[in-house]
Design a protein around this motif. Structure first.
Motif, PDB file in Angstrom:
ATOM      1  N   LEU A   1       0.840  -1.191   0.000  1.00 34.16           N
ATOM      2  CA  LEU A   1       0.000   0.000   0.000  1.00 34.16           C
ATOM      3  C   LEU A   1       0.882   1.250   0.000  1.00 34.16           C
ATOM      4  O   LEU A   1       1.813   1.373   0.792  1.00 34.16           O
ATOM      5  CB  LEU A   1      -0.906   0.015   1.236  1.00 34.16           C
ATOM      6  N   ALA A   2       0.578   2.178  -0.913  1.00 34.71           N
ATOM      7  CA  ALA A   2       1.313   3.440  -0.994  1.00 34.71           C
ATOM      8  C   ALA A   2       0.303   4.582  -0.956  1.00 34.71           C
ATOM      9  O   ALA A   2      -0.654   4.597  -1.736  1.00 34.71           O
ATOM     10  CB  ALA A   2       2.137   3.504  -2.283  1.00 34.71           C
ATOM     11  N   VAL A   3       0.492   5.531  -0.044  1.00 31.55           N
ATOM     12  CA  VAL A   3      -0.491   6.602   0.173  1.00 31.55           C
ATOM     13  C   VAL A   3       0.181   7.955  -0.014  1.00 31.55           C
ATOM     14  O   VAL A   3       1.292   8.190   0.474  1.00 31.55           O
ATOM     15  CB  VAL A   3      -1.090   6.532   1.594  1.00 31.55           C
ATOM     16  N   ILE A   4      -0.510   8.865  -0.712  1.00 27.25           N
ATOM     17  CA  ILE A   4       0.026  10.204  -0.934  1.00 27.25           C
ATOM     18  C   ILE A   4      -1.029  11.259  -0.633  1.00 27.25           C
ATOM     19  O   ILE A   4      -2.232  11.040  -0.858  1.00 27.25           O
ATOM     20  CB  ILE A   4       0.549  10.383  -2.379  1.00 27.25           C
ATOM     21  N   HIS A   5      -0.560  12.385  -0.119  1.00 30.05           N
ATOM     22  CA  HIS A   5      -1.410  13.560   0.095  1.00 30.05           C
ATOM     23  C   HIS A   5      -0.672  14.784  -0.426  1.00 30.05           C
ATOM     24  O   HIS A   5       0.499  14.993  -0.103  1.00 30.05           O
ATOM     25  CB  HIS A   5      -1.717  13.736   1.586  1.00 30.05           C
ATOM     26  N   VAL A   6      -1.340  15.561  -1.262  1.00 31.79           N
ATOM     27  CA  VAL A   6      -0.764  16.803  -1.773  1.00 31.79           C
ATOM     28  C   VAL A   6      -1.489  17.954  -1.103  1.00 31.79           C
ATOM     29  O   VAL A   6      -2.706  18.106  -1.253  1.00 31.79           O
ATOM     30  CB  VAL A   6      -0.899  16.910  -3.307  1.00 31.79           C
ATOM     31  N   ALA A   7      -0.759  18.764  -0.349  1.00 30.54           N
ATOM     32  CA  ALA A   7      -1.360  19.846   0.436  1.00 30.54           C
ATOM     33  C   ALA A   7      -0.946  21.194  -0.121  1.00 30.54           C
ATOM     34  O   ALA A   7       0.041  21.308  -0.854  1.00 30.54           O
ATOM     35  CB  ALA A   7      -0.913  19.735   1.897  1.00 30.54           C
ATOM     36  N   PRO A   8      -1.714  22.234   0.231  1.00 28.04           N
ATOM     37  CA  PRO A   8      -1.273  23.586  -0.109  1.00 28.04           C
ATOM     38  C   PRO A   8       0.076  23.857   0.553  1.00 28.04           C
ATOM     39  O   PRO A   8       0.464  23.176   1.504  1.00 28.04           O
ATOM     40  CB  PRO A   8      -2.371  24.485   0.480  1.00 28.04           C
ATOM     41  N   SER A   9       0.803  24.825   0.048  1.00 22.77           N
ATOM     42  CA  SER A   9       2.109  25.150   0.629  1.00 22.77           C
ATOM     43  C   SER A   9       1.941  25.681   2.054  1.00 22.77           C
ATOM     44  O   SER A   9       0.836  26.021   2.490  1.00 22.77           O
ATOM     45  CB  SER A   9       2.814  26.191  -0.235  1.00 22.77           C
ATOM     46  N   ASN A  10       3.037  25.730   2.776  1.00 21.89           N
ATOM     47  CA  ASN A  10       3.075  26.229   4.160  1.00 21.89           C
ATOM     48  C   ASN A  10       2.258  25.370   5.126  1.00 21.89           C
ATOM     49  O   ASN A  10       1.571  25.878   5.994  1.00 21.89           O
ATOM     50  CB  ASN A  10       2.588  27.683   4.233  1.00 21.89           C
ATOM     51  N   SER A  11       2.281  24.044   4.928  1.00 24.31           N
ATOM     52  CA  SER A  11       1.592  23.126   5.842  1.00 24.31           C
ATOM     53  C   SER A  11       2.654  22.477   6.725  1.00 24.31           C
ATOM     54  O   SER A  11       3.173  21.410   6.414  1.00 24.31           O
ATOM     55  CB  SER A  11       0.816  22.063   5.059  1.00 24.31           C
ATOM     56  N   GLY A  12       3.008  23.115   7.809  1.00 28.32           N
ATOM     57  CA  GLY A  12       4.079  22.637   8.684  1.00 28.32           C
ATOM     58  C   GLY A  12       3.800  21.270   9.283  1.00 28.32           C
ATOM     59  O   GLY A  12       2.665  20.967   9.652  1.00 28.32           O
ATOM     60  N   GLY A  13       4.840  20.432   9.375  1.00 28.80           N
ATOM     61  CA  GLY A  13       4.702  19.109   9.973  1.00 28.80           C
ATOM     62  C   GLY A  13       3.801  18.179   9.200  1.00 28.80           C
ATOM     63  O   GLY A  13       3.234  17.244   9.766  1.00 28.80           O
ATOM     64  N   LEU A  14       3.674  18.402   7.915  1.00 24.78           N
ATOM     65  CA  LEU A  14       2.711  17.652   7.113  1.00 24.78           C
ATOM     66  C   LEU A  14       3.027  16.162   7.077  1.00 24.78           C
ATOM     67  O   LEU A  14       2.136  15.328   7.243  1.00 24.78           O
ATOM     68  CB  LEU A  14       2.670  18.221   5.690  1.00 24.78           C
ATOM     69  N   GLN A  15       4.282  15.798   6.863  1.00 28.08           N
ATOM     70  CA  GLN A  15       4.641  14.387   6.731  1.00 28.08           C
ATOM     71  C   GLN A  15       4.301  13.614   8.000  1.00 28.08           C
ATOM     72  O   GLN A  15       3.713  12.529   7.942  1.00 28.08           O
ATOM     73  CB  GLN A  15       6.123  14.252   6.404  1.00 28.08           C
TER      74      GLN A  15
END
Length: 286
Positions: A188-202
């Motif tokens: 299983l491989a999961v990805i999330h693309v967020a708007p910029s300036n999303s601190g601590g996203l990973q």
């Protein structure tokens, strides 16, 4: 998580449609599901000789109905041998008949190529497929759109990729992808693309995926991948991720007419068409 007991495969006798039978077989076998093959004969219109009158429909000739029934009975016999298959030939507008059969037969999954016969236009999804994606509140598995990947057909899913936007229904999308990965013993491989300036996203993304999967009691092939990306072209990043992890299936959420009521879709869901066009593997949109 979707439960699959009945699968609908619209048939236009194209090579791409034949290619989709490999996925139909894999899923029908795995879930012991009935497979319905549907061919729709377009209505015949005639234009009156006298001007002013609108085109009128005439009855489809019996010889054509007989011919299409015979063709459907012979379609993909080796590819679908051993499965429970029903073959239906109806008259009407293809997209409308697909929607009606899906509802009347309690279908849970529709499988279809992005286009069949006709001029292959690189940046357009066929009108029938587009109508089904827009109007049918069911899971739809579409084939690879781009010609360079059109023959990369596999009958098993070794890697299932999933794109989520961390909105309220992301959990359902993630768990559906996780169930498929578990059932096929896939990675299983999961990805999330967020708007910029999303601190601590990973770290937040990893915590979300771990917490949701912990509820499911599912097991997967080793090597789970979780990726969070800030900014950029959403469809391009997601499709690039799926290609890098060698995904055999990409699972995404989508909006349809009944669900949105004309309202704007979420960031990921509004990119459904772009993702389907660019993906190097089939896309399951929920």
């Amino acid at each position: 998580m979707i439960k699959i007991s009945c699968i609908l495969l619209p048939v236009d006798f194209s090579e791409r449609c034949l290619g989709m039978t490999h996925y139909a077989r894999a899923l029908a076998e795995k879930y012991t599901a009935e497979l319905i093959l549907l061919h729709v004969i377009n209505p015949v219109f005639v234009t009156p000789e006298l001007g002013g009158a609108p085109p009128a429909t005439v009855a489809v000739p019996q010889w054509l109905i007989t011919e299409k029934n015979k063709a459907l009975e012979e379609f993909a016999l080796p590819e679908l041998a051993g499965l429970t298959v029903r073959r239906l030939v109806y008259e009407g507008i293809p997209e409308m008949q697909i929607l009606e059969v899906a509802k009347s037969e309690d279908v849970q999954l529709v499988i279809m190529p992005t286009h069949g016969y006709g001029v292959v236009r690189r940046f357009l999804i066929g009108s029938v497929t587009a109508k089904v994606l827009d109007d049918l509140p069911l899971a739809v598995l579409t084939g690879v759109h781009m010609e360079k990947h059109a023959h990369d057909t596999k009958e098993e899913f070794a890697v299932v990729a999933c794109a989520i936007d961390l909105k309220a229904d992301s959990s359902q999308t993630l768990l559906s992808a996780a169930k498929l990965a578990s059932d096929f013993a896939a990675k299983l491989a999961v990805i999330h693309v967020a708007p910029s300036n999303s601190g601590g996203l990973q770290s937040r993304m990893e915590e979300f995926v771990t917490a949701e999967l912990a509820k499911s009691n599912l097991s997967f092939a080793p090597g789970r991948i979780v990726s969070a990306v800030e900014g950029g072209d959403i469809a391009e990043i997601i499709c690039g991720f799926a290609e890098r992890v060698r995904a055999d299936l990409l699972v995404i959420g989508r909006d349809h007419a009944e669900e949105t009521g004309g309202k704007a879709a979420g960031r990921l869901r509004s990119h459904t068409y772009s993702i389907i066009r660019q993906a190097s593997c089939p896309v399951l949109s929920l």
